[in-house]
Design a protein around this motif. Structure first.
Motif, PDB file in Angstrom:
ATOM      1  N   ALA A  49      61.816  20.378 115.546  1.00  0.00           N
ATOM      2  CA  ALA A  49      62.768  21.043 114.652  1.00  0.00           C
ATOM      3  C   ALA A  49      62.394  20.845 113.194  1.00  0.00           C
ATOM      4  CB  ALA A  49      64.177  20.512 114.898  1.00  0.00           C
ATOM      5  N   LYS A  50      62.616  21.908 112.443  1.00  0.00           N
ATOM      6  CA  LYS A  50      62.385  21.903 111.003  1.00  0.00           C
ATOM      7  C   LYS A  50      63.612  22.515 110.322  1.00  0.00           C
ATOM      8  CE  LYS A  50      57.354  22.576 111.280  1.00  0.00           C
ATOM      9  NZ  LYS A  50      57.218  21.943 112.526  1.00  0.00           N
ATOM     10  N   ASN A  51      63.744  22.232 109.050  1.00  0.00           N
ATOM     11  CA  ASN A  51      64.785  22.883 108.265  1.00  0.00           C
ATOM     12  C   ASN A  51      64.422  24.357 108.131  1.00  0.00           C
ATOM     13  OD1 ASN A  51      66.198  20.478 107.735  1.00  0.00           O
ATOM     14  ND2 ASN A  51      64.843  20.005 106.035  1.00  0.00           N
ATOM     15  N   GLY A  52      65.439  25.193 108.147  1.00  0.00           N
ATOM     16  CA  GLY A  52      65.248  26.618 107.946  1.00  0.00           C
ATOM     17  C   GLY A  52      66.242  27.075 106.894  1.00  0.00           C
ATOM     18  N   VAL A  53      66.930  28.164 107.198  1.00  0.00           N
ATOM     19  CA  VAL A  53      68.007  28.608 106.318  1.00  0.00           C
ATOM     20  C   VAL A  53      69.054  27.499 106.230  1.00  0.00           C
ATOM     21  CG1 VAL A  53      69.852  30.309 106.058  1.00  0.00           C
ATOM     22  CG2 VAL A  53      67.591  31.033 106.811  1.00  0.00           C
ATOM     23  N   GLY A  54      69.250  26.796 107.338  1.00  0.00           N
ATOM     24  CA  GLY A  54      70.138  25.637 107.399  1.00  0.00           C
ATOM     25  C   GLY A  54      69.342  24.410 107.793  1.00  0.00           C
ATOM     26  N   PRO A  55      69.921  23.228 107.651  1.00  0.00           N
ATOM     27  CA  PRO A  55      69.208  22.000 108.004  1.00  0.00           C
ATOM     28  C   PRO A  55      69.060  21.847 109.516  1.00  0.00           C
ATOM     29  CG  PRO A  55      71.471  21.484 107.487  1.00  0.00           C
ATOM     30  CD  PRO A  55      71.283  22.952 107.184  1.00  0.00           C
ATOM     31  N   LEU A  56      68.065  21.070 109.933  1.00  0.00           N
ATOM     32  CA  LEU A  56      67.950  20.753 111.360  1.00  0.00           C
ATOM     33  C   LEU A  56      69.174  19.949 111.766  1.00  0.00           C
ATOM     34  CD1 LEU A  56      66.985  17.542 111.850  1.00  0.00           C
ATOM     35  CD2 LEU A  56      64.906  18.454 110.885  1.00  0.00           C
ATOM     36  N   LEU A  57      69.525  20.019 113.024  1.00  0.00           N
ATOM     37  CA  LEU A  57      70.775  19.405 113.481  1.00  0.00           C
ATOM     38  C   LEU A  57      70.571  18.216 114.419  1.00  0.00           C
ATOM     39  CD1 LEU A  57      72.924  22.632 113.985  1.00  0.00           C
ATOM     40  CD2 LEU A  57      72.864  21.075 112.017  1.00  0.00           C
ATOM     41  N   ASN A  58      69.362  17.707 114.521  1.00  0.00           N
ATOM     42  CA  ASN A  58      69.123  16.515 115.349  1.00  0.00           C
ATOM     43  C   ASN A  58      69.962  15.359 114.831  1.00  0.00           C
ATOM     44  OD1 ASN A  58      67.144  17.868 116.801  1.00  0.00           O
ATOM     45  ND2 ASN A  58      65.483  17.126 115.512  1.00  0.00           N
ATOM     46  N   GLY A  59      70.618  14.657 115.739  1.00  0.00           N
ATOM     47  CA  GLY A  59      71.352  13.453 115.374  1.00  0.00           C
ATOM     48  C   GLY A  59      72.471  13.670 114.382  1.00  0.00           C
ATOM     49  N   ILE A  60      73.101  14.833 114.434  1.00  0.00           N
ATOM     50  CA  ILE A  60      74.129  15.139 113.444  1.00  0.00           C
ATOM     51  C   ILE A  60      75.320  14.175 113.504  1.00  0.00           C
ATOM     52  CG2 ILE A  60      75.258  16.908 114.859  1.00  0.00           C
ATOM     53  CD1 ILE A  60      75.819  18.386 112.153  1.00  0.00           C
ATOM     54  N   ILE A  61      75.728  13.780 114.712  1.00  0.00           N
ATOM     55  CA  ILE A  61      76.897  12.907 114.826  1.00  0.00           C
ATOM     56  C   ILE A  61      76.514  11.503 114.343  1.00  0.00           C
ATOM     57  CG2 ILE A  61      78.620  11.908 116.397  1.00  0.00           C
ATOM     58  CD1 ILE A  61      78.876  14.988 115.796  1.00  0.00           C
ATOM     59  N   GLY A  62      77.254  11.031 113.349  1.00  0.00           N
ATOM     60  CA  GLY A  62      77.001   9.735 112.735  1.00  0.00           C
ATOM     61  C   GLY A  62      76.210   9.831 111.448  1.00  0.00           C
ATOM     62  N   ARG A  63      75.738  11.037 111.124  1.00  0.00           N
ATOM     63  CA  ARG A  63      74.941  11.237 109.912  1.00  0.00           C
ATOM     64  C   ARG A  63      75.852  11.602 108.743  1.00  0.00           C
ATOM     65  NH1 ARG A  63      70.974  15.695 110.993  1.00  0.00           N
ATOM     66  NH2 ARG A  63      72.471  17.117 110.081  1.00  0.00           N
ATOM     67  N   LYS A  64      75.522  11.089 107.568  1.00  0.00           N
ATOM     68  CA  LYS A  64      76.270  11.441 106.363  1.00  0.00           C
ATOM     69  C   LYS A  64      75.930  12.884 105.993  1.00  0.00           C
ATOM     70  CE  LYS A  64      77.379   9.976 101.791  1.00  0.00           C
ATOM     71  NZ  LYS A  64      76.893   9.692 100.509  1.00  0.00           N
ATOM     72  N   ALA A  65      76.925  13.664 105.635  1.00  0.00           N
ATOM     73  CA  ALA A  65      76.732  15.063 105.265  1.00  0.00           C
ATOM     74  C   ALA A  65      75.810  15.169 104.057  1.00  0.00           C
ATOM     75  CB  ALA A  65      78.078  15.725 104.956  1.00  0.00           C
ATOM     76  N   GLY A  66      74.961  16.189 104.087  1.00  0.00           N
ATOM     77  CA  GLY A  66      74.097  16.476 102.945  1.00  0.00           C
ATOM     78  C   GLY A  66      72.899  15.573 102.804  1.00  0.00           C
ATOM     79  N   THR A  67      72.412  14.982 103.909  1.00  0.00           N
ATOM     80  CA  THR A  67      71.356  13.978 103.785  1.00  0.00           C
ATOM     81  C   THR A  67      70.065  14.275 104.548  1.00  0.00           C
ATOM     82  OG1 THR A  67      72.276  12.647 105.595  1.00  0.00           O
ATOM     83  CG2 THR A  67      73.031  12.128 103.354  1.00  0.00           C
ATOM     84  N   VAL A  68      69.912  15.438 105.155  1.00  0.00           N
ATOM     85  CA  VAL A  68      68.653  15.720 105.849  1.00  0.00           C
ATOM     86  C   VAL A  68      67.563  15.899 104.808  1.00  0.00           C
ATOM     87  CG1 VAL A  68      67.381  17.397 107.268  1.00  0.00           C
ATOM     88  CG2 VAL A  68      69.697  16.723 107.914  1.00  0.00           C
ATOM     89  N   GLU A  69      66.539  15.088 104.921  1.00  0.00           N
ATOM     90  CA  GLU A  69      65.450  15.115 103.955  1.00  0.00           C
ATOM     91  C   GLU A  69      64.776  16.483 103.925  1.00  0.00           C
ATOM     92  OE1 GLU A  69      61.342  12.696 103.167  1.00  0.00           O
ATOM     93  OE2 GLU A  69      63.046  11.606 104.018  1.00  0.00           O
ATOM     94  N   GLY A  70      64.543  16.972 102.729  1.00  0.00           N
ATOM     95  CA  GLY A  70      63.831  18.230 102.561  1.00  0.00           C
ATOM     96  C   GLY A  70      64.696  19.471 102.588  1.00  0.00           C
ATOM     97  N   TYR A  71      66.001  19.306 102.838  1.00  0.00           N
ATOM     98  CA  TYR A  71      66.882  20.473 102.837  1.00  0.00           C
ATOM     99  C   TYR A  71      67.647  20.509 101.511  1.00  0.00           C
ATOM    100  CZ  TYR A  71      70.097  24.116 103.949  1.00  0.00           C
ATOM    101  OH  TYR A  71      70.790  25.286 103.900  1.00  0.00           O
ATOM    102  N   ASN A  72      67.742  21.679 100.915  1.00  0.00           N
ATOM    103  CA  ASN A  72      68.427  21.865  99.638  1.00  0.00           C
ATOM    104  C   ASN A  72      69.899  22.196  99.882  1.00  0.00           C
ATOM    105  OD1 ASN A  72      68.935  22.230  96.918  1.00  0.00           O
ATOM    106  ND2 ASN A  72      68.180  24.332  96.906  1.00  0.00           N
ATOM    107  N   TYR A  73      70.723  21.172  99.943  1.00  0.00           N
ATOM    108  CA  TYR A  73      72.157  21.336 100.201  1.00  0.00           C
ATOM    109  C   TYR A  73      72.909  21.801  98.961  1.00  0.00           C
ATOM    110  CZ  TYR A  73      71.847  18.739 104.606  1.00  0.00           C
ATOM    111  OH  TYR A  73      71.547  18.339 105.873  1.00  0.00           O
ATOM    112  N   SER A  74      74.068  22.389  99.205  1.00  0.00           N
ATOM    113  CA  SER A  74      74.990  22.699  98.113  1.00  0.00           C
ATOM    114  C   SER A  74      75.557  21.393  97.572  1.00  0.00           C
ATOM    115  CB  SER A  74      76.141  23.562  98.637  1.00  0.00           C
ATOM    116  OG  SER A  74      76.920  22.816  99.563  1.00  0.00           O
ATOM    117  N   GLU A  75      76.032  21.437  96.340  1.00  0.00           N
ATOM    118  CA  GLU A  75      76.687  20.263  95.760  1.00  0.00           C
ATOM    119  C   GLU A  75      77.917  19.884  96.582  1.00  0.00           C
ATOM    120  OE1 GLU A  75      75.579  18.264  93.221  1.00  0.00           O
ATOM    121  OE2 GLU A  75      73.780  19.496  93.439  1.00  0.00           O
TER     122      GLU A  75
END
Length: 127
Positions: free
Chosen positions: A42-68
């Motif tokens: 999995a790689k980031n695309g239009v949205g971030p990759l979703l591996n291990g989403i549960i337990g992850r802090k929002a906005g923290t997938v490396e390499g993805y440009n999140y909204s503020e």
């Protein structure tokens, strides 16, 4: 009284088993594939990759440009947070970039969550 308790327990267990169906969630994820990926490659695309989403802090997938809004939400993805977000992404987190209108069907949302929970942070299937 015991017969009622056993029947109630059986119904509760059946409902819990139906509440989250990872295989059905894989089909639901078909809607998400246009923007998101899961799995070992999995790689980031239009949205971030979703591996291990549960337990992850929002906005923290490396390499993805999140909204503020997402980066500064202070949220950590748990089951309740994910289900509220996927039901109404813009209402739950105003200002985020997700253009999806939301998954209103609670069963399909629970199935999607069950599917996503099968992937660890590294994308490998959880056993």
């Amino acid at each position: 009284m015991l017969r009622f308790s056993i029947a109630a327990a059986t119904i509760a267990l059946a409902a819990a088993a139906q509440a989250q169906d990872a295989e059905a969630g894989k089909a639901v994820f078909g809607q998400c594939r246009a923007c998101h990926q899961v799995g070992e490659t999995a790689k980031n695309g239009v949205g971030p990759l979703l591996n291990g989403i549960i337990g992850r802090k929002a906005g923290t997938v490396e390499g993805y440009n999140y909204s503020e809004a997402n980066k500064n939400s202070g949220k950590t993805w748990d089951e309740a947070t994910f289900l509220a977000y996927i039901k109404d992404p813009r209402g739950f987190m105003p200002g985020n970039k997700m253009a999806y209108a939301g998954l209103k069907d609670e069963k399909r949302a629970a199935d999607l969550l069950a599917y996503l929970k099968t992937f660890g942070p590294d994308g490998k299937p959880k056993q």
